[in-house]
Design a protein around this motif. Structure first.
Motif, PDB file in Angstrom:
ATOM      1  N   ALA A  50      24.883  -4.349 -36.736  1.00 46.19           N
ATOM      2  CA  ALA A  50      25.758  -4.433 -37.597  1.00 46.19           C
ATOM      3  C   ALA A  50      26.728  -5.604 -37.238  1.00 46.19           C
ATOM      4  N   LEU A  51      26.981  -5.875 -35.963  1.00 44.40           N
ATOM      5  CA  LEU A  51      27.451  -7.156 -35.400  1.00 44.40           C
ATOM      6  C   LEU A  51      26.533  -8.455 -35.795  1.00 44.40           C
ATOM      7  N   ALA A  52      25.296  -8.424 -35.678  1.00 45.41           N
ATOM      8  CA  ALA A  52      24.381  -9.458 -36.085  1.00 45.41           C
ATOM      9  C   ALA A  52      24.826  -9.593 -37.695  1.00 45.41           C
ATOM     10  N   LEU A  53      24.633  -8.744 -38.489  1.00 48.21           N
ATOM     11  CA  LEU A  53      24.932  -8.739 -39.878  1.00 48.21           C
ATOM     12  C   LEU A  53      26.267  -9.488 -40.156  1.00 48.21           C
ATOM     13  N   ALA A  54      27.343  -9.115 -39.589  1.00 48.96           N
ATOM     14  CA  ALA A  54      28.738  -9.259 -39.624  1.00 48.96           C
ATOM     15  C   ALA A  54      28.796 -11.169 -39.290  1.00 48.96           C
ATOM     16  N   ILE A  55      28.088 -11.459 -38.070  1.00 46.65           N
ATOM     17  CA  ILE A  55      28.030 -12.629 -37.655  1.00 46.65           C
ATOM     18  C   ILE A  55      27.502 -13.523 -38.713  1.00 46.65           C
TER      19      ILE A  55
END
Length: 131
Positions: A50-55
């Motif tokens: 989810a962090l990778a997607l948000a970034i």
């Protein structure tokens, strides 16, 4: 369709469940529409999809202090380990446009380091020092 039809404005789900609720082409649209991605992982052992997607979608992020440490996030993106700490941090961000802008800038900086050419250079450098 259900999310829009029912007027849902807050979603809580795990990244692996994204495709249950959203068709893959819609993920970018939903991340782009989000004011903030909040990732309250209490004891992460690795990075976060989810962090990778948000970034990748340039969505500002607030992460638990544990996740921030694990992923090397700047302090501005971290909050304490409980709901009260998150509430305080969200209140601060709601009242301070400059603080919100700093989160956007931090995400942009993180995203710049995650392009395919940058990642390839980092891998090559790692292989060069280990041979």
């Amino acid at each position: 369709d259900v999310i829009e039809r029912e007027g849902i404005t807050l979603l809580h789900f795990v990244p692996s469940m994204l495709q249950v609720f959203l068709a893959e082409p819609d993920v970018a649209r939903w991340f782009a529409a989000a004011d903030m991605a909040v990732l309250p992982y209490p004891a992460p052992h690795a990075s976060s999809g989810a962090l990778a997607l948000a970034i990748a979608h340039r969505t500002p992020v607030l992460a638990s202090a544990a996740l921030a440490r694990t992923c090397g996030l700047p302090d501005a993106m971290a909050f304490g380990s409980d709901a009260q700490a998150l509430a305080v941090r969200l209140g601060e961000l709601a009242d301070d446009p400059a603080a919100r802008a700093s989160l956007v800038a931090a995400v942009d900086q993180l995203a710049a380091g995650r392009t395919w050419p940058t990642v390839a250079r980092q891998h090559l450098s790692g292989y060069a020092t280990n041979t």
